[in-house]
Design a protein around this motif. Structure first.
Motif, PDB file in Angstrom:
ATOM      1  N   SER A 109      -3.220   3.752  -2.678  1.00  0.00           N
ATOM      2  CA  SER A 109      -3.270   2.803  -3.791  1.00  0.00           C
ATOM      3  C   SER A 109      -2.390   1.586  -3.486  1.00  0.00           C
ATOM      4  O   SER A 109      -1.506   1.635  -2.624  1.00  0.00           O
ATOM      5  CB  SER A 109      -2.797   3.474  -5.085  1.00  0.00           C
TER       6      SER A 109
ATOM      7  N   ARG B   5       0.830  -1.197   0.000  1.00  0.00           N
ATOM      8  CA  ARG B   5       0.000   0.000   0.000  1.00  0.00           C
ATOM      9  C   ARG B   5       0.868   1.252   0.000  1.00  0.00           C
ATOM     10  O   ARG B   5       1.734   1.434   0.856  1.00  0.00           O
ATOM     11  CB  ARG B   5      -0.930   0.028   1.214  1.00  0.00           C
TER      12      ARG B   5
ATOM     13  N   ARG C 169       0.415  -0.943  -4.933  1.00  0.00           N
ATOM     14  CA  ARG C 169       1.454  -1.060  -5.950  1.00  0.00           C
ATOM     15  C   ARG C 169       1.989  -2.499  -5.932  1.00  0.00           C
ATOM     16  O   ARG C 169       2.256  -3.063  -4.866  1.00  0.00           O
ATOM     17  CB  ARG C 169       2.611  -0.094  -5.683  1.00  0.00           C
TER      18      ARG C 169
END
Length: 346
Positions: free
Chosen positions: A204, A199, A206
């Motif tokens: 988001s 995170r 990754r």
């Protein structure tokens, strides 16, 4: 050598000074100050005066010119060995030795370290160092490169001060698997490779490819790992889009009243990957698994009067790359005849 702290002069210099600096003991005793490199002179003289005044041990490393003009690194150490009637220290004896090789090695190591640091801080990946003597989550990473801020949005110093940083940001669906793989790699003293989600600071997820190799061993036998974490989010997103497109394509073809198929073929005639839609069973009474399990199924089910022409046309497709577009008869498994139209474009 012997040194008089009261007069700040050498009382004796051994003959080895000629081998070290290329001049006689007498000349050295008179010229030793001028032989010290200008950038080191003030520091060395101040340290010597301080030791004389306090009658304490003197230690210094500095550059000195040889008689031939060459520059050498000297380490000098001196201790008091004689005392006056009142107990005061009156005589110091010391040694000087050449440490040029060590200093040059240190300089090369420093340069290499700086070059490596510059490299890892500029490549688009997170470099790290981990001491495998500690289980993950017990202590923070020994080192994490500044690229972590570019990739995940976190400050490197904050990450290195937080023992739970990795655990707090790894995807819960991935963390158990990755920790198990890491423990196995450490136990077997081998490299570690895995892909997982982390995170980022913006919330988001990754995708990272994490690769680490053991590069050194602690005195206790545990290993030091150096690794890199590469952002592969774009690759994973592309793979997900491709899988979704393939699923939509297969779903579409499986619902149409046709039999779609795919055959990979080389110009030498070797058959590669194959796929056939479920409509094949309704057409000729053979399941997709049966059809794909035997390369000769299609040939055997061709009507005998059409077989030669169909196979000849297929040879042109397989070897030359010409589109395949024919109407021919096939024999259903129950003996019934069927006349499909087959179109194939390479």
């Amino acid at each position: 050598y012997s040194w008089d702290p009261a007069t700040h002069r050498h009382l004796y210099v051994s003959p080895q000074v000629e081998q070290l600096l290329g001049l006689s003991p007498e000349r050295y005793a008179d010229a030793w100050v001028d032989m010290i490199h200008p950038d080191d002179r003030e520091r060395v003289l101040a340290s010597s005066a301080e030791a004389d005044e306090a009658r304490t041990r003197f230690v210094a490393e500095y550059r000195s010119y040889r008689a031939d003009g060459a520059l050498v690194w000297i380490r000098e150490e001196a201790n008091y060995v004689a005392f006056g009637e009142g107990g005061g220290r009156t005589l110091s004896q010391g040694v000087m030795y050449d440490i040029t090789a060590r200093k040059e090695a240190d300089a090369r190591a420093f340069t290499a370290e700086r070059q490596f640091q510059t490299l890892v801080e500029r490549v688009p990946a997170i470099a790290y160092v981990w001491d495998a003597a500690h289980a993950p989550g017990v202590v923070p990473a020994t080192y994490i490169s500044p690229q972590i801020e570019h990739v995940l949005g976190y400050d490197a110093a904050d990450w290195m001060s937080d023992a739970a940083a990795w655990h707090d940001h790894a995807h819960p669906d991935d963390a158990p698997r990755v920790l198990e793989a890491w423990s196995a790699a450490v136990a077997e003293r081998r490299p570690f490779v895995d892909e997982y989600r982390m995170r980022a600071a913006d919330g988001s997820w990754r995708w990272l490819r994490d690769e680490a190799n053991p590069v050194a061993e602690n005195p206790g036998g545990s290993l030091i790992y150096q690794g890199v974490m590469l952002d592969i989010t774009d690759r994973h997103d592309a793979e997900d889009r491709l899988r979704e497109a393939e699923e939509r394509w297969r779903t579409l073809l499986e619902d149409l009243p046709v039999v779609a198929y795919m055959i990979g073929s080389t110009r030498e005639g070797d058959v590669g990957e194959r796929w056939v839609g479920p409509g094949i069973e309704a057409l000729v009474g053979v399941s997709p698994d049966e059809w794909l399990g035997d390369l000769q199924t299609w040939t055997r089910m061709l009507h005998p009067d059409d077989r030669d022409d169909v196979l000849a046309a297929w040879e042109q497709t397989a070897h030359v790359g010409k589109p395949f577009d024919m109407e021919y008869r096939m024999i259903h498994r129950d003996g019934r005849g069927s006349t499909p139209r087959v179109c194939s474009t390479t």
